[in-house]
Enzyme design. Sequence first.
Site, short mmCIF file in Angstrom:
data_model
loop_
_atom_site.label_atom_id
_atom_site.label_comp_id
_atom_site.label_asym_id
_atom_site.label_seq_id
_atom_site.Cartn_x
_atom_site.Cartn_y
_atom_site.Cartn_z
N ASP A 47 -51.55 136.67 -11.71
CA ASP A 47 -51.42 135.89 -12.96
C ASP A 47 -52.77 135.49 -13.56
OD1 ASP A 47 -48.71 136.15 -12.76
OD2 ASP A 47 -48.32 134.09 -12.11
N GLN A 69 -57.26 137.63 -31.62
CA GLN A 69 -55.97 137.66 -30.92
C GLN A 69 -55.56 139.09 -30.58
OE1 GLN A 69 -52.99 135.55 -33.21
NE2 GLN A 69 -54.33 133.78 -33.45
N THR A 88 -48.74 136.90 -4.81
CA THR A 88 -47.53 137.61 -4.39
C THR A 88 -47.76 138.53 -3.21
OG1 THR A 88 -46.64 137.55 -6.61
CG2 THR A 88 -45.78 139.27 -5.20
N1 ASP Z 1 -47.51 134.02 -9.37
C1 ASP Z 1 -48.24 135.01 -8.61
C2 ASP Z 1 -49.70 134.61 -8.60
O1 ASP Z 1 -50.40 134.85 -9.54
C3 ASP Z 1 -48.05 136.35 -9.21
C4 ASP Z 1 -48.76 137.48 -8.49
O2 ASP Z 1 -49.40 137.34 -7.48
O3 ASP Z 1 -48.64 138.60 -8.98
O4 ASP Z 1 -50.16 134.02 -7.67
#
Ligand code: ASP
Length: 345
Positions: A94, A280, A17
């Site tokens: 992620d 968990q 992101t």
């Molecule tokens: N979907 C994005 C990624 O992990 C989310 C982020 O960068 O926060 O590449």
Amino acid sequence: MNPGSKTSILVIYTGGTIGMVKDPESGVLKPFNFDNIYQQIPMLKLLDYHIGNYCFDPVIDSSNMNPRFWAAIAEVIEKNYESYDGFVVLHGSDTMAYTASALSFMLENLNKPVVLTGSQLPLGMIRTDGRENFITSIEIAAARIDDTPVVPEVCIYFENQLLRGNRTIKYNAENFQAFKSPNYPSLADVGVYIKYHHANIRKPNFKNLKVNSRMDNSVSILKLYPGISENSVKAIVQTEGLKALILETFGSGNAPTEAWFLSLLEKTIKKGIIILNVSQCQGGSVEMDKYQTGVTLQNIGVISGNDITTEAAITKLMFLLANENSTPNIQKKLSISLRGEITTN
Ligand code: ASP
């Protein structure tokens, strides 16, 4: 670093992101190229460091991360290790905790900082968290005391906290504070000052870096839940080519004691497949000798994952399967801390 010369940091951009832009047609976020980052943070040029950059092509959303990409990041660090004082890896949030864990195992005798960071909002957005994350990560990667790096380990910097990479989990999909390290205290807390908690940070060993970039992904994860069926368990433990399995158990490492379940696990272990018990619960540790439901697992040869995260466990298994030559060696190394990923005392 040459005496008198500027501290030099290599920024490795993998995607995520932080560098994404909105596709004008579809409106969805897509990774964009590295030049965008310098356009968005012109003050980067004001820092008194030499900042080099390496941009992967293509850059990816970190949901597409895989062991080949981890190896490629490790190799970029290896090739540039002597020329730079520290490394900042821009990465999607992620799967950042998986990559940080994988790199911690791949980079043996790491004596320089490798700081992973990213953001929840792209740099181009006014309220972005990326600017502070990025600039502070560079400061942390550059920090030295008596010419020795302050944080010579793989870590994640996100929203005012510096955490050990292989202790970290992403737990929130929308808060700026997206990561936590439930079983290990932070390495630094950031406000007006960057307060390093030196006692929590790994000490350099001054040995030569050794990069083990091979990973074996013949692994799987079985998350238990009340009502899990025999067919579901069978499907996982009988996976073709499986060499190691993470059993995500309840509480302090407990699992059902039904005969069909235990017998499936026992047969799996007898075939030479390693089963690692990881809780968990995000905080606390597996203690298989606490309840009968844990003792039965221990008796059939399930190994305790202690207080390891699933992210660190899966990458540690991939690393050990590719780099150790016998099952007993793997079992032994699962019980000890290789890079500070579990608490042992
Ligand atoms: N979907 C994005 C990624 O992990 C989310 C982020 O960068 O926060 O590449």
